[in-house]
Design a protein around this motif. Sequence first.
Motif, short mmCIF file in Angstrom:
data_model
loop_
_atom_site.label_atom_id
_atom_site.label_comp_id
_atom_site.label_asym_id
_atom_site.label_seq_id
_atom_site.Cartn_x
_atom_site.Cartn_y
_atom_site.Cartn_z
N TYR A 185 0.98 -1.18 0.03
CA TYR A 185 0.14 0.11 0.00
C TYR A 185 0.95 1.24 -0.09
N TYR A 186 2.03 1.23 0.71
CA TYR A 186 2.86 2.61 0.96
C TYR A 186 4.04 2.51 0.18
N GLN A 187 4.10 1.41 -1.00
CA GLN A 187 5.40 1.53 -1.64
C GLN A 187 5.12 2.18 -2.87
N ASN A 188 5.70 3.58 -2.75
CA ASN A 188 5.54 4.67 -3.86
C ASN A 188 7.01 4.98 -4.23
N ASP A 227 7.97 -0.89 5.29
CA ASP A 227 6.60 -1.08 4.94
C ASP A 227 5.64 0.27 4.84
N VAL A 228 5.84 1.29 5.60
CA VAL A 228 5.30 2.35 5.63
C VAL A 228 6.01 3.64 5.33
N THR A 229 5.40 4.58 4.48
CA THR A 229 6.03 5.73 3.97
C THR A 229 5.02 6.66 4.24
N GLY A 230 5.36 8.09 4.04
CA GLY A 230 4.59 9.15 4.40
C GLY A 230 4.83 9.94 5.73
N TYR A 231 6.09 9.25 6.31
CA TYR A 231 6.37 9.78 7.51
C TYR A 231 6.90 11.11 7.76
#
Length: 609
Positions: A185-188, A227-231
């Motif tokens: 989901y967060y792999q941009n 796993d998570v981006t947008g931080y």
Amino acid sequence: MSNQWIRYSIMLLCVYVAQFTQAQVREYHLSISEKTVQVTGKPVKKILVNGQLPAPTLTFEEGDEAVIYVHNTLKNQPTSLHWHGLLLPNMMDGVPGLGGFKGIAPQGDFVYRFKVRQTGTYWYHAHSQGQEQDGVYGAFIVYPKSGQVQPEAEKVQQDHVILLSDFHTQSSQRIMANLKQSADYYQNQRETLFDVIKQVKGQGLANTWQDRKMWAQMRMLKTDLSDVTGYTFLMNGFTPTQPWSDSFKIGERIRLRFINASAMSFFDVRIPNLKLTVVSADGQAVKPVTVDEFRFGAGETYDVIVEPVQDHYQIQAESIDRSGFALGELKREGAPTVQWQIPAHRPRALLNMSDMGMDHTDMNHSMPMDHAGMNHDMPMDHAGMNHDMPMDHTDMNHDMPMNPEDMKHDMPNMSAHNMEDMVSEPKLEGWANAGTPKGAKMLQYSDLQALTPQTDTRPASQEIVMVLGGNMERYIWTINGKKYSQATPLKVKYGERVKLTFVNESMMAHPMHLHGMFVQLDNGQSPKNMPSKHTIIVPPGKTVSVLLTADELGDWALHCHLLYHMNAGMMNTLTVAKVDTHVADHSHANTNNVSAPQTSQQGDAHVHH
């Protein structure tokens, strides 16, 4: 009553009174509540301690009696606080469901009471749902007793906490729901044609084609470092655009206590033009080692000493996926103010087959991958790793050709010289490659040695192998093929010496954390020189072992400290029980050299006697 009995009673009374007259009782009141914050300019609700982000720093001296009143003012959520790295009674550890602790009910209170038995840099955080990500975390610092002589190498004029965290505008519940919907989901930050050209230049067309075919069949991404981006990455709660800052005088030695209090992030930390002398790892003193930078994972801490001589220094903590920085400043008193720029990112590393425990010699055209070492019930991939499935490019960038002839067609006039011009940045592959400049030193686990010799150097009586894996299709993370709700607790005898081996069959690094005790990292040093730690990074595709002495009774959590990995199942319980009364008590008088336990002899754990 005999005189002997009277004398004995008086002696016991004196000992009892002495314990409490010498100990300083230090109290804190912490209130956990929901508040609106605007860290990024967008108002979002988070869960804070005393209305602060991060939570207040708690300070103690070794030997203090800690009395911490926690008030849960949340309307409908239970909460908890875990004292990360602290040696304390099992019920005070703060994990709901373990040690008799049931959590703190909404509108409820709990009092943590324990004697502070160590010195060093630690922290505390919620162990309930995703509240750690939502704001419940803070530093816990223990100084030596007043008047205690410090080693010359550790004498400093300033002492600062540098607490790093990852702030997200989404709630932890939303992030977890998104990961369950899709692990990607967060792999941009997916690869492009430019990345393919770099690989062709370095490995040739045929090898590049074979490599990309394998990754496509696994439906895994080389860019899947986080796993998570947008931080937004914070340093002591400050954003990169308004960084944390403090001043110094020329000639001062400064201790910087780095804490990785993030939910999901690994950081590469450096202060350009300033050497870092590492003197402590996870709160435990180590022989000083001078480096230019270090990498650490969620849950780890490092103390470094610096001696600044210039007017300005920028503290840079870069996420390993190169999606952002946490930034700070050290400034000489009286020096003019400078407007810092956010630094340029280092090139992003790419995962490779060695991160799967393989190398290019394992690539064969008839069999894309050997899964004998994988967990057959829960393969670590994004689509079940079906050997018969046709090649699926849905996870790849559609601009990227996946056929050698297509590559040639897309690069008809691309000479080797042209390609070299396009590829100006250095080639980086593999999780461990931080892009450290030539001639600079990055801290390695093998550099760490205990400052004073370990007191328990017995060989282990057994080895427990724990396989780390998961199922990316359902976003489940496991230890020995089972998530926490399915796992059988691991049981060891009090005082037992055990070797615990982590085998990482996934392509994500896992910072594995044991509550209540310290492990000795088997890093190539002799047993007496092995460093004590409570959190150990297990890189993708690698195996790491630790030794421990099971010297704290009770049920202790053992888990990956990446929050969503733990919440998705990568956790178990280690039970230390006093089974044999003649097992010697190998408690260590010097808590800066405490070993810790972790073992498993039930369920799917592999036990070697």
